[in-house]
Scaffold this motif. Structure first.
Motif, PDB file in Angstrom:
ATOM      1  N   LYS A  49      52.590  46.133  12.474  1.00  0.00           N
ATOM      2  CA  LYS A  49      52.721  45.119  13.890  1.00  0.00           C
ATOM      3  C   LYS A  49      52.588  45.594  14.858  1.00  0.00           C
ATOM      4  CE  LYS A  49      57.481  46.166  10.965  1.00  0.00           C
ATOM      5  NZ  LYS A  49      58.974  46.876  11.731  1.00  0.00           N
ATOM      6  N   LYS A  50      51.876  46.673  14.612  1.00  0.00           N
ATOM      7  CA  LYS A  50      50.992  47.180  16.110  1.00  0.00           C
ATOM      8  C   LYS A  50      49.920  46.292  16.422  1.00  0.00           C
ATOM      9  CE  LYS A  50      52.278  51.967  16.166  1.00  0.00           C
ATOM     10  NZ  LYS A  50      51.978  53.295  15.846  1.00  0.00           N
ATOM     11  N   TYR A  51      48.970  45.752  15.211  1.00  0.00           N
ATOM     12  CA  TYR A  51      47.815  45.116  15.533  1.00  0.00           C
ATOM     13  C   TYR A  51      48.718  43.976  15.697  1.00  0.00           C
ATOM     14  CZ  TYR A  51      43.679  41.894  13.536  1.00  0.00           C
ATOM     15  OH  TYR A  51      43.541  41.439  12.974  1.00  0.00           O
ATOM     16  N   ASN A  52      49.844  43.322  15.843  1.00  0.00           N
ATOM     17  CA  ASN A  52      49.744  42.243  15.680  1.00  0.00           C
ATOM     18  C   ASN A  52      50.018  41.840  17.390  1.00  0.00           C
ATOM     19  OD1 ASN A  52      50.176  40.729  13.249  1.00  0.00           O
ATOM     20  ND2 ASN A  52      51.860  41.744  12.428  1.00  0.00           N
ATOM     21  N   VAL A  53      50.925  42.813  17.801  1.00  0.00           N
ATOM     22  CA  VAL A  53      51.811  43.181  19.333  1.00  0.00           C
ATOM     23  C   VAL A  53      49.733  43.469  20.160  1.00  0.00           C
ATOM     24  CG1 VAL A  53      52.167  45.062  21.285  1.00  0.00           C
ATOM     25  CG2 VAL A  53      53.531  44.351  19.315  1.00  0.00           C
ATOM     26  N   LEU A  54      48.937  43.940  19.923  1.00  0.00           N
ATOM     27  CA  LEU A  54      47.511  43.671  20.016  1.00  0.00           C
ATOM     28  C   LEU A  54      46.490  43.052  19.869  1.00  0.00           C
ATOM     29  CD1 LEU A  54      46.327  47.352  18.769  1.00  0.00           C
ATOM     30  CD2 LEU A  54      47.027  47.074  21.213  1.00  0.00           C
ATOM     31  N   LEU A  55      47.243  41.860  19.189  1.00  0.00           N
ATOM     32  CA  LEU A  55      46.437  40.669  19.427  1.00  0.00           C
ATOM     33  C   LEU A  55      47.135  39.694  20.132  1.00  0.00           C
ATOM     34  CD1 LEU A  55      45.735  39.626  14.993  1.00  0.00           C
ATOM     35  CD2 LEU A  55      44.424  40.234  17.028  1.00  0.00           C
ATOM     36  N   GLU A  56      48.415  39.679  19.983  1.00  0.00           N
ATOM     37  CA  GLU A  56      48.917  38.749  21.577  1.00  0.00           C
ATOM     38  C   GLU A  56      48.492  39.550  22.821  1.00  0.00           C
ATOM     39  OE1 GLU A  56      53.489  38.211  22.659  1.00  0.00           O
ATOM     40  OE2 GLU A  56      53.573  39.327  20.915  1.00  0.00           O
ATOM     41  N   GLN A  57      48.563  40.575  22.553  1.00  0.00           N
ATOM     42  CA  GLN A  57      48.303  41.114  24.030  1.00  0.00           C
ATOM     43  C   GLN A  57      46.469  40.750  24.622  1.00  0.00           C
ATOM     44  OE1 GLN A  57      48.691  45.136  24.276  1.00  0.00           O
ATOM     45  NE2 GLN A  57      47.817  45.326  26.968  1.00  0.00           N
ATOM     46  N   LYS A  67      40.754  48.775  20.368  1.00  0.00           N
ATOM     47  CA  LYS A  67      42.662  48.947  19.765  1.00  0.00           C
ATOM     48  C   LYS A  67      42.606  47.838  18.812  1.00  0.00           C
ATOM     49  CE  LYS A  67      43.626  50.809  23.848  1.00  0.00           C
ATOM     50  NZ  LYS A  67      45.211  50.918  24.751  1.00  0.00           N
ATOM     51  N   VAL A  68      41.887  46.625  19.012  1.00  0.00           N
ATOM     52  CA  VAL A  68      41.976  45.648  17.667  1.00  0.00           C
ATOM     53  C   VAL A  68      41.323  46.127  16.559  1.00  0.00           C
ATOM     54  CG1 VAL A  68      41.810  43.253  17.158  1.00  0.00           C
ATOM     55  CG2 VAL A  68      42.894  44.377  19.714  1.00  0.00           C
ATOM     56  N   TYR A  69      40.215  46.136  16.625  1.00  0.00           N
ATOM     57  CA  TYR A  69      39.441  46.471  15.739  1.00  0.00           C
ATOM     58  C   TYR A  69      40.148  47.505  14.588  1.00  0.00           C
ATOM     59  CZ  TYR A  69      34.991  48.163  12.722  1.00  0.00           C
ATOM     60  OH  TYR A  69      34.369  48.554  11.542  1.00  0.00           O
ATOM     61  N   HIS A  70      39.750  48.842  15.296  1.00  0.00           N
ATOM     62  CA  HIS A  70      40.630  50.044  14.608  1.00  0.00           C
ATOM     63  C   HIS A  70      42.489  50.027  14.237  1.00  0.00           C
ATOM     64  CE1 HIS A  70      37.122  52.545  15.320  1.00  0.00           C
ATOM     65  NE2 HIS A  70      37.053  52.511  16.611  1.00  0.00           N
ATOM     66  N   MET A  71      42.852  49.499  14.771  1.00  0.00           N
ATOM     67  CA  MET A  71      44.222  49.065  14.214  1.00  0.00           C
ATOM     68  C   MET A  71      43.832  48.714  13.448  1.00  0.00           C
ATOM     69  SD  MET A  71      47.463  50.272  14.611  1.00  0.00           S
ATOM     70  CE  MET A  71      46.875  50.535  16.071  1.00  0.00           C
ATOM     71  N   HIS A  72      43.285  47.561  13.013  1.00  0.00           N
ATOM     72  CA  HIS A  72      42.879  46.162  12.206  1.00  0.00           C
ATOM     73  C   HIS A  72      42.317  47.585  10.961  1.00  0.00           C
ATOM     74  CE1 HIS A  72      40.889  44.425   9.036  1.00  0.00           C
ATOM     75  NE2 HIS A  72      41.975  43.731   9.179  1.00  0.00           N
ATOM     76  N   GLU A  73      41.751  48.463  11.088  1.00  0.00           N
ATOM     77  CA  GLU A  73      41.284  49.704   9.953  1.00  0.00           C
ATOM     78  C   GLU A  73      41.984  50.439   9.117  1.00  0.00           C
ATOM     79  OE1 GLU A  73      37.872  52.216  11.685  1.00  0.00           O
ATOM     80  OE2 GLU A  73      37.169  51.161  10.069  1.00  0.00           O
ATOM     81  N   GLU A  74      43.283  50.561  10.237  1.00  0.00           N
ATOM     82  CA  GLU A  74      44.551  51.185   9.731  1.00  0.00           C
ATOM     83  C   GLU A  74      45.077  50.811   9.024  1.00  0.00           C
ATOM     84  OE1 GLU A  74      45.078  54.555   9.650  1.00  0.00           O
ATOM     85  OE2 GLU A  74      43.136  54.519  10.454  1.00  0.00           O
ATOM     86  N   THR A  75      45.516  48.766   8.810  1.00  0.00           N
ATOM     87  CA  THR A  75      46.197  48.063   8.361  1.00  0.00           C
ATOM     88  C   THR A  75      45.564  48.073   6.726  1.00  0.00           C
ATOM     89  OG1 THR A  75      44.781  45.959   8.941  1.00  0.00           O
ATOM     90  CG2 THR A  75      46.625  46.537   9.684  1.00  0.00           C
ATOM     91  N   VAL A  76      44.556  48.412   6.671  1.00  0.00           N
ATOM     92  CA  VAL A  76      43.919  48.148   5.290  1.00  0.00           C
ATOM     93  C   VAL A  76      42.881  49.498   4.909  1.00  0.00           C
ATOM     94  CG1 VAL A  76      43.423  45.684   5.275  1.00  0.00           C
ATOM     95  CG2 VAL A  76      41.527  47.437   6.215  1.00  0.00           C
ATOM     96  N   ARG A  77      43.203  50.759   5.156  1.00  0.00           N
ATOM     97  CA  ARG A  77      42.832  51.872   5.120  1.00  0.00           C
ATOM     98  C   ARG A  77      42.997  52.457   4.056  1.00  0.00           C
ATOM     99  NH1 ARG A  77      44.369  57.126   5.946  1.00  0.00           N
ATOM    100  NH2 ARG A  77      45.624  56.999   7.773  1.00  0.00           N
ATOM    101  N   LYS A  86      50.415  51.526   6.545  1.00  0.00           N
ATOM    102  CA  LYS A  86      50.190  49.883   6.718  1.00  0.00           C
ATOM    103  C   LYS A  86      50.925  48.602   7.324  1.00  0.00           C
ATOM    104  CE  LYS A  86      47.062  50.335   2.858  1.00  0.00           C
ATOM    105  NZ  LYS A  86      46.625  50.045   1.766  1.00  0.00           N
ATOM    106  N   ALA A  87      52.532  49.155   7.121  1.00  0.00           N
ATOM    107  CA  ALA A  87      53.118  48.148   7.476  1.00  0.00           C
ATOM    108  C   ALA A  87      53.527  48.126   9.146  1.00  0.00           C
ATOM    109  CB  ALA A  87      54.671  48.088   6.721  1.00  0.00           C
ATOM    110  N   ALA A  88      53.479  49.109   9.109  1.00  0.00           N
ATOM    111  CA  ALA A  88      53.552  50.162  10.771  1.00  0.00           C
ATOM    112  C   ALA A  88      52.303  50.208  11.771  1.00  0.00           C
ATOM    113  CB  ALA A  88      53.913  51.780  11.088  1.00  0.00           C
ATOM    114  N   CYS A  89      51.536  49.920  11.019  1.00  0.00           N
ATOM    115  CA  CYS A  89      49.851  49.761  11.996  1.00  0.00           C
ATOM    116  C   CYS A  89      49.808  47.900  12.223  1.00  0.00           C
ATOM    117  CB  CYS A  89      49.259  50.722  11.654  1.00  0.00           C
ATOM    118  SG  CYS A  89      48.963  51.990  11.203  1.00  0.00           S
TER     119      CYS A  89
END
Length: 202
Positions: free
Chosen positions: A150-158, A127-137, A145-148
């Motif tokens: 935020k999700k990426y930051n949550v995934l890193l915390e998780q 999830k972390v890998y693929h969400m990061h991809e979406e932040t730079v796609r 990208k901004a929405a992703c």
């Protein structure tokens, strides 16, 4: 910490898979099954999860050929069984590692075994890998990208929280504050004696 090793291996697997990025690519485990047993198991576990992640992407194609979809469904079923088997192998490793620990009188059992926590950690790495991809796609909107992000930051915390929880559980088992009790998965749908459809075809 155990999860430092696990997360490093999971990233290694996911990066290696995406060099070719095909579900049918050859698999090679760089870790020896004897001298690097847990590394070998973790690498294999995450590879199964990574291939299955992409199986799940492919089967959701609305234009997929029905015959191809059925074949892929069978592959997903087989992958799920492999995934479960790997979880049990990893739990067997932990059982062997802590076999001489005598649980304290007030020791408690956890809601899940260590390996099922590792299972979630492996999928979280994807999830972390693929969400990061979406932040730079390339071509994605700034809003997307901004929405992703935020999700990426949550995934890193998780990822940090889950890693801490797994390491704490293993420490507690080592100290005798927790004890392991593993229930083998009793999947019924793959068993030709338990699944009535398969049983009827015998």
């Amino acid at each position: 910490m155990f999860t430092d090793k696990a997360n490093k291996i999971f990233k290694e697997v996911i990066d290696m898979y995406h060099v070719i990025d095909r579900v049918d690519q050859d698999f090679s485990n760089p870790y020896d099954s004897k001298s690097q047993q847990i590394e070998h198991l973790l690498y294999r576990k995450c590879w199964i999860d990574t291939v299955q992640w992409h199986y799940e992407d492919i089967i959701r194609d609305p234009q997929i050929d029905p015959v191809a979809a059925l074949t892929l469904k069978r592959q997903i079923d087989a992958s799920n069984q492999d995934r479960t088997d790997m979880v049990e192998y990893i739990d067997s490793y932990f059982l062997e590692t802590y076999k001489d620990v005598i649980p304290k009188e007030n020791a408690t059992i956890n809601t899940e075994s260590p390996a099922w926590g590792v299972d979630r950690l492996s999928i979280l790495a994807l999830k972390v890998y693929h969400m990061h991809e979406e932040t730079v796609r390339e071509g994605a909107s700034d809003t997307h990208k901004a929405a992703c992000q935020k999700k990426y930051n949550v995934l890193l915390e998780q990822q940090v929280d889950l890693s801490t929880a797994i390491d704490t559980l293993l420490k507690d088992i080592e100290k005798g504050d927790k004890y392991m009790k593993v229930y083998k998965q009793m999947k019924m749908y793959n068993d030709d004696e338990l699944n009535p459809v398969l049983r009827g075809e015998k």
